[in-house]
Structures are given as structure tokens and as C-alpha cells.
Design a protein around this motif. Structure first.
Motif, short mmCIF file in Angstrom:
data_model
loop_
_atom_site.label_atom_id
_atom_site.label_comp_id
_atom_site.label_asym_id
_atom_site.label_seq_id
_atom_site.Cartn_x
_atom_site.Cartn_y
_atom_site.Cartn_z
N MET A 1 -68.93 45.43 95.45
CA MET A 1 -69.96 46.45 95.34
C MET A 1 -70.57 46.41 93.95
SD MET A 1 -69.65 50.56 95.93
CE MET A 1 -71.08 51.65 95.78
N ASP A 2 -71.90 46.43 93.88
CA ASP A 2 -72.63 46.46 92.61
C ASP A 2 -73.34 47.80 92.46
OD1 ASP A 2 -72.73 44.36 90.62
OD2 ASP A 2 -73.29 43.00 92.25
N ILE A 3 -72.86 48.62 91.52
CA ILE A 3 -73.53 49.87 91.17
C ILE A 3 -74.37 49.60 89.93
CG2 ILE A 3 -73.22 52.26 90.42
CD1 ILE A 3 -70.50 52.23 91.86
N VAL A 4 -75.65 49.92 90.00
CA VAL A 4 -76.55 49.70 88.87
C VAL A 4 -77.07 51.04 88.37
CG1 VAL A 4 -78.70 48.63 88.08
CG2 VAL A 4 -77.21 47.40 89.68
N THR A 5 -76.82 51.33 87.10
CA THR A 5 -77.31 52.57 86.51
C THR A 5 -78.72 52.37 85.98
OG1 THR A 5 -76.25 51.99 84.39
CG2 THR A 5 -75.01 53.40 85.90
N ILE A 6 -79.58 53.33 86.27
CA ILE A 6 -80.99 53.30 85.85
C ILE A 6 -81.25 54.56 85.04
CG2 ILE A 6 -83.39 53.26 86.61
CD1 ILE A 6 -82.04 50.74 87.48
N ASP A 7 -81.64 54.40 83.78
CA ASP A 7 -81.92 55.55 82.93
C ASP A 7 -83.32 56.08 83.21
OD1 ASP A 7 -82.07 57.45 80.95
OD2 ASP A 7 -82.25 56.02 79.31
N ALA A 8 -83.41 57.32 83.63
CA ALA A 8 -84.72 57.90 83.96
C ALA A 8 -85.65 57.96 82.75
CB ALA A 8 -84.54 59.31 84.53
N LEU A 9 -85.09 57.93 81.52
CA LEU A 9 -85.91 57.99 80.32
C LEU A 9 -86.56 56.65 79.98
CD1 LEU A 9 -83.61 60.22 78.08
CD2 LEU A 9 -85.67 60.92 79.32
N ASN A 10 -85.97 55.56 80.46
CA ASN A 10 -86.54 54.22 80.26
C ASN A 10 -86.03 53.33 81.39
OD1 ASN A 10 -87.74 51.89 79.29
ND2 ASN A 10 -86.23 51.57 77.68
N PRO A 11 -86.55 53.50 82.58
CA PRO A 11 -85.95 52.87 83.76
C PRO A 11 -86.12 51.36 83.85
CG PRO A 11 -87.97 54.02 84.36
CD PRO A 11 -87.68 54.38 82.94
N PHE A 12 -87.23 50.83 83.37
CA PHE A 12 -87.53 49.41 83.65
C PHE A 12 -87.76 48.58 82.39
CE2 PHE A 12 -89.05 51.88 87.39
CZ PHE A 12 -88.04 51.48 88.26
N GLY A 13 -87.17 49.00 81.29
CA GLY A 13 -87.14 48.17 80.10
C GLY A 13 -88.47 47.69 79.59
N LEU A 14 -89.51 48.52 79.70
CA LEU A 14 -90.87 48.20 79.26
C LEU A 14 -91.50 47.08 80.08
CD1 LEU A 14 -90.24 48.33 75.39
CD2 LEU A 14 -90.92 50.19 76.92
N GLY A 15 -90.83 46.68 81.16
CA GLY A 15 -91.41 45.70 82.08
C GLY A 15 -91.30 44.26 81.68
N HIS A 16 -90.60 43.98 80.56
CA HIS A 16 -90.50 42.60 80.09
C HIS A 16 -89.05 42.26 79.72
CE1 HIS A 16 -94.84 42.08 79.93
NE2 HIS A 16 -94.93 43.26 79.34
N ILE A 17 -88.71 40.98 79.85
CA ILE A 17 -87.39 40.50 79.45
C ILE A 17 -87.31 40.45 77.93
CG2 ILE A 17 -85.91 38.44 79.47
CD1 ILE A 17 -86.82 37.90 82.31
N ASN B 1 -76.09 47.46 84.50
CA ASN B 1 -77.50 47.84 84.42
C ASN B 1 -78.34 46.58 84.28
OD1 ASN B 1 -77.23 47.03 81.75
ND2 ASN B 1 -77.28 49.10 80.92
N ILE B 2 -79.65 46.77 84.21
CA ILE B 2 -80.54 45.62 84.08
C ILE B 2 -81.33 45.68 82.78
CG2 ILE B 2 -82.61 46.62 85.19
CD1 ILE B 2 -82.81 43.90 86.74
N THR B 3 -81.08 46.71 81.97
CA THR B 3 -81.78 46.87 80.70
C THR B 3 -80.78 46.95 79.55
OG1 THR B 3 -81.78 49.29 80.87
CG2 THR B 3 -83.70 48.12 81.74
N LEU B 4 -81.26 46.65 78.35
CA LEU B 4 -80.48 46.90 77.15
C LEU B 4 -80.47 48.39 76.87
CD1 LEU B 4 -81.80 44.07 74.79
CD2 LEU B 4 -79.67 44.07 76.09
N GLY B 5 -79.51 48.82 76.06
CA GLY B 5 -79.48 50.22 75.69
C GLY B 5 -78.62 51.05 76.63
N GLY B 6 -78.47 52.30 76.31
CA GLY B 6 -77.60 53.18 77.08
C GLY B 6 -78.26 53.68 78.35
N THR B 7 -77.60 53.44 79.46
CA THR B 7 -78.10 53.96 80.74
C THR B 7 -77.09 54.91 81.38
OG1 THR B 7 -77.19 52.05 81.90
CG2 THR B 7 -79.49 51.91 81.19
N GLY B 8 -75.98 55.18 80.67
CA GLY B 8 -74.96 56.06 81.23
C GLY B 8 -73.85 55.33 81.94
N LYS B 9 -73.65 54.05 81.63
CA LYS B 9 -72.61 53.27 82.31
C LYS B 9 -71.22 53.85 82.09
CE LYS B 9 -73.11 49.21 80.61
NZ LYS B 9 -74.16 49.49 79.59
N THR B 10 -70.91 54.21 80.83
CA THR B 10 -69.55 54.63 80.50
C THR B 10 -69.11 55.85 81.31
OG1 THR B 10 -69.74 53.70 78.28
CG2 THR B 10 -68.00 55.33 78.64
#
Length: 339
Positions: A145-161, A43-52
Motif C-alpha cells: 500500500m502506498d499512502i501519499v501525503t499532499i500538503d494543502a498549502l503547497n500541493p503540487f510543488g509549484l508544478g516543476h521538478i 510524498n511527491i514534493t520536497l518539504g513538510g507534508t505531514g508525513k511524520t
């Protein structure tokens, strides 16, 4: 003052991250290419995105195709002692224990050096495919192959690193992905889902999107592993606690299954519970008048051996990933690697 400090730290961290990516792109730092295909789920964000559950889903898919697959993890926050596990020196993490329960016949190696771990998987387990858990930022190991999980509840990590936001690297790096798996789509409105997809297309228009849900399957008793139909939750007054990356998704899953959440306690992701903490949670459940306590599987594997006297049934909400839109896209992408 705090916001200014976070902004400065975010800039520094972002510079380090972007420099590292640049060095890999220019081959100043070189990736290791193993002799078998490598599929990464990250994923590209911290926190749970459903990777497991996505890693588990891909592993099962490869296994059903008759392929020998081995999961490679860094072993982040590995602090749970196990017995008789020489491969991992008796120390593992909660994801490892979940995989051990759900897919015990698929080897799972924990090692910071995942190139070395991959070679070990080939030698010892005759691996034909390697599945890299949380691997999007692990540029040292080349992947097919790179699969990236995106959590619909917080998709873009508040927009900041981090630490100003929750992004692990700039959003533009999503262009490296081969497939987006959008999770928890049932917990958002259709307009919100479309807005996320539209933004993903703006960033990386060539990357297809698969939509998934975390489907509740059944309840499992902590005490005796007895299972119960998910309908048992209808109208049940419950107290819930968890230590996962996205606690809100767990709460929404309980609500969606008909449970009435009277109290909810979220611990940091990967938290290791003490007996004292669990007794306090039991007392809190009693105080709010609950009929049962709800936890996730990641919590159950950590507390099942902790000696606590519970005054209520403790149930695990067992879930699995289900693709609700884009199954053909997923299969075509994976089959392209298999072929």
C-alpha cells in the motif's frame, strides 16, 4: 539566466528520475518483496507534508489492531548523537526522536538499505507489518500500500521538478498511490481544497482522498515538561522559531490557537541548532516584547539538551493528525491489508 539554469537542471534531474522509474516498471531494476505486508507513507514534493504524524497515526492504528509493526526509515540527515542506541550507532534524526517520544514501544530502524532493515525487523522484533517512512520514491522495496501525503498549502510543488520546483518526480506518478492524505485542510479555503481534489482526480481518478488537520492538543514546557491547556495561548504575545519542512503551517497553527506572533524565524528542515543560535533567538524574542517562545516537537527534541539560559517560557505546541473527512475510506484501505 538563473531561471534558464534551473530549467536545464530540472530537465536533467527529471530525466534521471523518469529513467529510474521506467527501469523498475520494466523489471530491469527489481524490487525486493518481503514476506510480510509493507505500507509506505511518502510524498511527491520536497518539504513538510505531514508525513511524520501520518506515520505515527498508521502505526498506532496497526498497534490497536494487535499487530506488531516496525517503522523503517532511510535515516536522511541523521546527525543527532544519542547514547545507548546500538541499533542506530548512536546517530539519528529529529523524526526518530519524535517517534521515540510518542510511540516508544514501536521499533524504528534507520538504514539506507530498507530491504535489509525489514529482514532485521522480522528476525529481531517478529514484525508482522512494516511501515515505510518517506517511501514513495523507494522503489527497491515492494509495498502492499502506498499512502501519499499532499500538503494543502503547497500541493503540487509549484508544478516543476527540482530544482526549478519542488516535485521529486512527475505528477503523473501519483497514479502509483493507493490513498491520498490531504493535510492542513483547515488552513485553506473550501474552494482551494476542492480545486486540489479535482486536480488529484484528473491525475489519478481512482485514488481516494482523505482529509486531515494537524490538531493542537496542549502546550508542553521545555524546562520541566509541565503541560498547559491550549487556551493559555489565547492573546499571548509570542516569538516562534522552527526547523521543519513547512514553517507556514506551524505559524498558522499558533494563529489558529489564538497566539499573537510578534516574530518568527524559520530554519531549513532538519537544522541542528547551536547554543549561539538559540541565545540569539532568545535575544530576538526579548527585542520584540514577547511573553513566551513557541517551538515544535521536532525542535524540542533537538534543543532540550543544549545549555541555554532562556528569559521566557519555551513551549512546544503538541499536535496530532485528525481525519476530518474520509475516516471510513482510510479504515477500509488499511483493513484490506490486515485481512
Amino acid at each position: 539566466m538563473l531561471l534558464k539554469s534551473l530549467y536545464s537542471l530540472s530537465k536533467i534531474y527529471g530525466f534521471v528520475v523518469k529513467t529510474r522509474i521506467f527501469f523498475y516498471k520494466k523489471s530491469v531494476l527489481r524490487s525486493v518483496r518481503l514476506p510480510i505486508p509493507v505500507i509506505s507513507v511518502g510524498n511527491i514534493t520536497l518539504g513538510g507534508t505531514g508525513k511524520t504524524p501520518v506515520v505515527e497515526y498508521v502505526a498506532r492504528y496497526l498497534q490497536k489492531k494487535g499487530k506488531k509493526v516496525v517503522i523503517l526509515s532511510r535515516g536522511y540527515t541523521a546527525a543527532i548523537k544519542q547514547k545507548g542506541d546500538s541499533l542506530n550507532k548512536n546517530i539519528c534524526n529529529d523524526e526518530y526522536l519524535v517517534f521515540q517520544e510518542n510511540i516508544p514501544d514501536i521499533p524504528h530502524l534507520l538504514n539506507k538499505d530498507r530491504a535489509k532493515s525489514g529482514l532485521h525487523a522480522i528476525r529481531q522484533f517478529q514484525a508482522q507489518y512494516l511501515l515505510l517512512d518517506d517511501g514513495f520514491q523507494h522503489l527497491r522495496l515492494a509495498r502492499d500500500m502506498d499512502i501519499v501525503t499532499i500538503d494543502a498549502l503547497n500541493p503540487f510543488g509549484l508544478g516543476h521538478i527540482v530544482p526549478r520546483g519542488m516535485l521529486r518526480e512527475p505528477l503523473k506518478e501519483l497514479k502509483r498511490a493507493d490513498l491520498f492524505v490531504l493535510t492542513h485542510v483547515d488552513q485553506c479555503g473550501l474552494d482551494e481544497i476542492q480545486a486540489i481534489i479535482d486536480q488529484l482526480r484528473e491525475i489519478a481518478g481512482h485514488v481516494p482522498v482523505v482529509e486531515t488537520v494537524h490538531k493542537p492538543l496542549w502546550l508542553e514546557s521545555l524546562k520541566d515538561h509541565e503541560t498547559a491547556d491550549i487556551q493559555v495561548l489565547q492573546g499571548k504575545r509570542v516569538f516562534a522559531f522552527c526547523a521543519i519542512g513547512n514553517p507556514e503551517s506551524f505559524r498558522k497553527s499558533i494563529d489558529g490557537a489564538g497566539g499573537k506572533v510578534l516574530g518568527f524565524h524559520a530554519f531549513p528542515d532538519h537544522h541542528i541548532y547551536t547554543a549561539s543560535e538559540l541565545q540569539t533567538l532568545n535575544a530576538e524574542a526579548q527585542r520584540v516584547g514577547s511573553e513566551a517562545i513557541m517551538i515544535t516537537q521536532k525542535d524540542r527534541v533537538k534543543i532540550k539538551n543544549v545549555r541555554v539560559s532562556w528569559d521566557f517560557p519555551v513551549w512546544t505546541l503538541k499536535i496530532e493528525i485528525r481525519i476530518v473527512r474520509g475516516n471510513e475510506i482510510f479504515e477500509n484501505k488499511i483493513n484490506a491489508i490486515l485481512n
